[in-house]
Design an enzyme around this catalytic site. Structure first.
Site, mmCIF file in Angstrom:
data_model
loop_
_atom_site.group_PDB
_atom_site.id
_atom_site.type_symbol
_atom_site.label_atom_id
_atom_site.label_comp_id
_atom_site.label_asym_id
_atom_site.label_seq_id
_atom_site.Cartn_x
_atom_site.Cartn_y
_atom_site.Cartn_z
ATOM 1 N N LYS A 10 0.281 -10.840 1.386
ATOM 2 C CA LYS A 10 1.992 -11.349 1.083
ATOM 3 C C LYS A 10 2.297 -9.689 0.970
ATOM 4 O O LYS A 10 2.298 -9.189 1.057
ATOM 5 C CB LYS A 10 1.335 -12.487 -0.002
ATOM 6 C CG LYS A 10 1.123 -11.206 -1.288
ATOM 7 C CD LYS A 10 2.682 -10.734 -1.818
ATOM 8 C CE LYS A 10 2.198 -9.214 -3.009
ATOM 9 N NZ LYS A 10 2.989 -8.740 -3.072
ATOM 10 N N PRO A 95 -4.926 -3.753 3.704
ATOM 11 C CA PRO A 95 -5.219 -2.535 2.966
ATOM 12 C C PRO A 95 -5.009 -2.770 1.389
ATOM 13 O O PRO A 95 -4.675 -3.427 0.676
ATOM 14 C CB PRO A 95 -4.304 -1.608 3.893
ATOM 15 C CG PRO A 95 -3.556 -2.053 4.603
ATOM 16 C CD PRO A 95 -4.331 -3.285 4.490
ATOM 17 N N ALA A 98 -1.772 -1.357 -1.670
ATOM 18 C CA ALA A 98 -0.782 -1.652 -0.372
ATOM 19 C C ALA A 98 0.244 -2.334 -0.962
ATOM 20 O O ALA A 98 1.739 -2.352 -0.936
ATOM 21 C CB ALA A 98 -1.245 -1.671 1.004
ATOM 22 N N GLY A 99 -0.052 -2.906 -2.031
ATOM 23 C CA GLY A 99 1.420 -4.570 -2.750
ATOM 24 C C GLY A 99 1.001 -5.384 -1.157
ATOM 25 O O GLY A 99 2.441 -5.886 -1.573
ATOM 26 N N GLY A 102 -3.901 -7.813 -1.396
ATOM 27 C CA GLY A 102 -5.499 -8.645 -0.537
ATOM 28 C C GLY A 102 -7.096 -8.539 -1.786
ATOM 29 O O GLY A 102 -7.585 -9.234 -1.356
ATOM 30 N N GLY A 103 -6.766 -8.219 -3.274
ATOM 31 C CA GLY A 103 -7.411 -8.416 -4.112
ATOM 32 C C GLY A 103 -7.678 -9.606 -4.647
ATOM 33 O O GLY A 103 -8.077 -10.150 -4.724
ATOM 34 N N ASP A 137 -1.108 -12.682 -8.964
ATOM 35 C CA ASP A 137 -0.717 -13.211 -7.333
ATOM 36 C C ASP A 137 -1.547 -13.911 -6.497
ATOM 37 O O ASP A 137 -1.170 -14.959 -5.466
ATOM 38 C CB ASP A 137 -0.762 -11.778 -6.572
ATOM 39 C CG ASP A 137 0.291 -10.823 -6.620
ATOM 40 O OD1 ASP A 137 1.242 -10.890 -7.042
ATOM 41 O OD2 ASP A 137 0.335 -9.707 -6.885
#
Length: 291
Positions: A10, A95, A98-99, A102-103, A137
């Site tokens: 995102k 990555p 990174a903001g 991903g996690g 998120d």
């Protein structure tokens, strides 16, 4: 049995940090957008009665510290399903630090995959309830598309879809922890009109020029990273309509109306940076692609 899920990254078209709450969290107001940069998560049943994490991406923990592990635990708790054992294999392309969520995307994909693997038949709303317990998120990563988010970021409201465009993402080597980023926000004492309200108008107008003009992220302002400024310079020099850091950083994204210009920007960035991607906005979140 194996189930494979696709987990999109995102970006934040806008991100206003409004206030620190008594519980230590922060109220935010932001417009979030899913993009076609994906991790892939495969979940298979075992007879170990354990949750095993497999990932060869540097810096990703393969234990209970991984958000995917927490997502599995919360799924079993929420559904009251016995964990007879699962193996979670994460193929990372997004990555870390990174903001780009991903996690959180991996955690959302685990919930999706377990829902299919154990025939839980959960609706999106129920999966989002699990996601709230895992990370701020995660609910967005479950539903994806374009969403207006408030509260701690878990309360999602409907929003018009972002118009089609090309998006270039670049993650410089510098990394920032979310906790450190919020600490900088708290000490910065930022004061400006809320940009998310303007971004919502731009998105509803489906005006890419207007969206590009409204890109703003409080973390971008408070952190003021040299590496981020340099990435933006390269993007804007290569005719990006606008560029902004996403989340708490340090990835930067830029918007293009022309695929040719976007590709030229990618090539220019690759001369300096390892993590460079060309993608586009998408209208969905996680989904099962095998199993």
């Amino acid at each position: 049995m194996k189930v494979k899920a696709q987990a999109p990254a995102k970006i934040n078209l806008s991100l206003d940090v409004l206030r620190r709450r008594p519980d230590g969290y922060h109220d935010v107001s932001m417009v979030m957008q899913a993009v076609s940069l994906y991790d892939y998560v495969t979940v298979e049943d075992t007879d170990t009665r354990d949750i095993e994490i497999v990932c060869d991406y540097e810096g990703v923990p393969c234990n209970e510290k991984n958000i995917a592990h927490k997502a599995a635990r919360e799924f079993f708790k929420y559904t009251k399903t016995e964990n007879t054992g699962v193996k979670i294999t994460i193929e990372k392309n997004i990555p870390t630090q990174a903001g780009l969520a991903g996690g959180s995307a991996d955690g959302a994909a685990v919930i999706f995959a377990l829902n299919k693997l154990f025939s839980a038949h959960l609706k999106d709303k129920e999966m989002c309830e699990i996601g709230e317990r895992v990370g701020a998120d995660v609910p967005f990563c479950i539903v994806g598309g374009t969403k207006y988010a408030v509260g701690t970021g878990t309360e999602l409201k409907k929003c018009a879809s972002m118009p089609g465009c090309d998006i270039v993402i670049c993650k410089p080597e510098v990394s920032v922890s979310t906790a450190e980023a919020y600490a900088r926000i708290d000490s910065a004492n930022l004061s400006h009109p809320e940009f998310t309200a303007e971004m919502l108008k731009a998105v509803y107008a489906r005006d890419l020029w207007m969206i590009s003009a409204c890109l703003l992220n409080d973390f971008d302002i408070a952190l003021d990273l040299d590496e981020v400024r340099n990435v933006k310079r390269v993007m804007l020099k290569n005719k990006a309509l606008g560029a902004c850091m996403t989340g708490s950083g340090s990835a930067v994204f830029s918007l293009f109306k022309s695929e040719k210009k976007a590709q030229a920007c990618v090539e220019a960035l690759k001369k300096e940076y390892k993590h460079v991607f060309l993608c586009e906005p998408i209208k969905e979140g996680c989904r099962v692609i095998e199993g």
